[in-house]
Design a protein around this motif. Structure first.
Motif, short mmCIF file in Angstrom:
data_model
loop_
_atom_site.label_atom_id
_atom_site.label_comp_id
_atom_site.label_asym_id
_atom_site.label_seq_id
_atom_site.Cartn_x
_atom_site.Cartn_y
_atom_site.Cartn_z
N GLN A 70 -0.72 -13.75 18.33
CA GLN A 70 0.08 -12.57 18.65
C GLN A 70 -0.69 -11.29 18.38
OE1 GLN A 70 3.63 -12.75 19.68
NE2 GLN A 70 2.66 -14.70 20.17
N SER A 71 -0.53 -10.34 19.27
CA SER A 71 -1.04 -8.98 19.08
C SER A 71 0.11 -8.02 19.33
CB SER A 71 -2.19 -8.69 20.06
OG SER A 71 -3.27 -9.54 19.83
N PRO A 72 0.98 -7.85 18.34
CA PRO A 72 2.16 -7.01 18.53
C PRO A 72 1.76 -5.57 18.87
CG PRO A 72 2.26 -8.18 16.44
CD PRO A 72 0.90 -8.39 17.00
N THR A 73 2.45 -5.00 19.84
CA THR A 73 2.18 -3.61 20.21
C THR A 73 3.39 -2.71 19.99
OG1 THR A 73 2.77 -4.10 22.49
CG2 THR A 73 0.43 -4.21 21.93
N THR A 74 4.57 -3.29 19.84
CA THR A 74 5.76 -2.49 19.55
C THR A 74 6.48 -3.10 18.35
OG1 THR A 74 7.11 -3.78 21.06
CG2 THR A 74 6.08 -1.80 21.94
N GLY A 75 7.13 -2.27 17.60
CA GLY A 75 7.87 -2.76 16.44
C GLY A 75 6.97 -3.37 15.38
N ASN A 76 5.71 -2.92 15.33
CA ASN A 76 4.75 -3.53 14.42
C ASN A 76 4.45 -2.69 13.19
OD1 ASN A 76 3.42 -1.54 15.86
ND2 ASN A 76 1.53 -2.69 16.07
N SER A 77 5.18 -1.62 12.97
CA SER A 77 4.93 -0.74 11.83
C SER A 77 5.64 -1.25 10.58
CB SER A 77 5.42 0.68 12.14
OG SER A 77 4.68 1.22 13.20
N VAL A 78 4.95 -1.12 9.46
CA VAL A 78 5.52 -1.49 8.17
C VAL A 78 5.36 -0.26 7.26
CG1 VAL A 78 5.45 -3.13 6.26
CG2 VAL A 78 4.76 -3.87 8.55
N PRO A 79 6.46 0.24 6.70
CA PRO A 79 6.38 1.47 5.90
C PRO A 79 5.58 1.28 4.60
CG PRO A 79 8.57 0.51 5.72
CD PRO A 79 7.82 -0.31 6.74
N ALA A 80 5.13 2.40 4.06
CA ALA A 80 4.42 2.38 2.78
C ALA A 80 5.28 1.73 1.71
CB ALA A 80 4.06 3.81 2.37
N ASN A 81 4.69 0.85 0.93
CA ASN A 81 5.40 0.14 -0.15
C ASN A 81 6.70 -0.50 0.33
OD1 ASN A 81 3.53 0.87 -2.28
ND2 ASN A 81 4.30 2.94 -2.01
N GLY A 82 6.71 -0.96 1.55
CA GLY A 82 7.93 -1.54 2.12
C GLY A 82 7.66 -2.84 2.85
N SER A 83 8.63 -3.25 3.63
CA SER A 83 8.50 -4.49 4.40
C SER A 83 9.23 -4.33 5.72
CB SER A 83 9.05 -5.68 3.62
OG SER A 83 10.42 -5.49 3.34
N ALA A 84 8.88 -5.22 6.66
CA ALA A 84 9.53 -5.21 7.97
C ALA A 84 9.52 -6.64 8.51
CB ALA A 84 8.80 -4.29 8.93
N ASN A 94 0.82 -1.21 0.00
CA ASN A 94 0.00 0.00 0.00
C ASN A 94 0.86 1.27 0.00
OD1 ASN A 94 -2.78 -1.13 0.31
ND2 ASN A 94 -1.79 -2.10 2.07
N PRO A 95 0.30 2.38 -0.51
CA PRO A 95 1.04 3.65 -0.53
C PRO A 95 0.98 4.39 0.80
CG PRO A 95 -1.06 3.92 -1.62
CD PRO A 95 -0.95 2.46 -1.25
N TYR A 96 0.63 3.72 1.87
CA TYR A 96 0.58 4.30 3.21
C TYR A 96 1.12 3.28 4.20
CZ TYR A 96 -3.69 1.53 3.06
OH TYR A 96 -4.59 0.50 2.89
N PRO A 97 1.63 3.73 5.36
CA PRO A 97 2.16 2.78 6.35
C PRO A 97 1.04 1.99 7.01
CG PRO A 97 2.28 5.03 7.18
CD PRO A 97 1.79 5.11 5.76
N ILE A 98 1.37 0.81 7.51
CA ILE A 98 0.40 -0.02 8.22
C ILE A 98 1.00 -0.45 9.56
CG2 ILE A 98 -0.78 -0.88 6.16
CD1 ILE A 98 0.90 -3.48 6.43
N LYS A 99 0.11 -0.90 10.44
CA LYS A 99 0.53 -1.48 11.72
C LYS A 99 -0.09 -2.85 11.83
CE LYS A 99 1.17 2.78 14.24
NZ LYS A 99 0.82 3.58 15.39
N VAL A 100 0.71 -3.83 12.23
CA VAL A 100 0.22 -5.19 12.43
C VAL A 100 -0.47 -5.23 13.79
CG1 VAL A 100 0.87 -7.61 12.66
CG2 VAL A 100 2.05 -6.16 11.00
N THR A 101 -1.73 -5.66 13.80
CA THR A 101 -2.49 -5.71 15.06
C THR A 101 -2.74 -7.13 15.54
OG1 THR A 101 -4.60 -5.61 13.86
CG2 THR A 101 -3.63 -3.52 14.60
N GLY A 102 -2.56 -8.11 14.68
CA GLY A 102 -2.78 -9.48 15.10
C GLY A 102 -2.20 -10.48 14.11
N ILE A 103 -1.77 -11.62 14.64
CA ILE A 103 -1.25 -12.71 13.81
C ILE A 103 -1.79 -14.00 14.41
CG2 ILE A 103 0.79 -13.86 12.88
CD1 ILE A 103 2.37 -11.28 13.49
#
Length: 161
Positions: free
Chosen positions: A113-127, A79-88
């Motif tokens: 898992q419900s990550p609360t830190t280090g869960n951001s993924v940049p726009a058009n990127g990966s983490a 996506n062209p915007y950042p996302i946050k992972v809220t559950g796995i």
């Protein structure tokens, strides 16, 4: 201009002309209305996951009957915007490869898992997310699973962020 009548006519004409001109400027039409402006929202693309190299696992290794081990997951954001992972959450049967032999019965389980830190993924990127104590291994694990890398099918839930 020596003619007083002509002078009066010119003064009156000038005053009337100025008054009419001012009236025209004030009498401009005004109006307003209401309606709707339009915009269009994009459509969110689903994140994808990828494997993390076995060499990235140096701590939190699994052993039969161990309380819990670490997992790593690569999350790709198209996506062209950042996302946050809220559950796995797990969504399939774990498989093992690269062990010392057959690893059909892995004995591997997943802790949601419900990550609360280090869960951001940049726009058009990966983490790569590190998930401490995300997996377990029961005593049912086969001997051939020693040294194996386990692929655990998961569903990743994200929000824009």
């Amino acid at each position: 201009m020596k003619n007083p009548t002509l002078r009066r006519v010119l003064v009156v004409t000038t005053v009337v002309g100025a008054t009419l001109g001012g009236g025209i400027a004030v009498a401009a039409w005004t109006s307003s209305g209401s309606g709707a402006a339009n915009a269009k929202a994009g459509t969110a693309a689903a994140p994808t996951t990828g494997t993390v190299a076995a060499s990235a696992f140096t701590t939190g290794l699994l052993y039969p009957g161990s309380a819990a081990g670490d997992a790593k997951i690569l999350v790709n954001n198209p996506n062209p915007y950042p996302i946050k992972v809220t559950g796995i959450v797990a969504n399939g049967t774990p498989t093992g490869s690269g062990g010392t032999g057959a690893c059909t019965t892995t004995g591997v389980g997943w802790n949601a898992q419900s990550p609360t830190t280090g869960n951001s993924v940049p726009a058009n990127g990966s983490a790569t997310l590190s998930l401490p104590s995300a997996v377990t291994m029961s005593t049912a694990s086969e001997d051939g699973c020693q040294g194996a890398l386990f692929a655990i099918p998961v569903t990743v839930t994200v929000v824009s962020g």
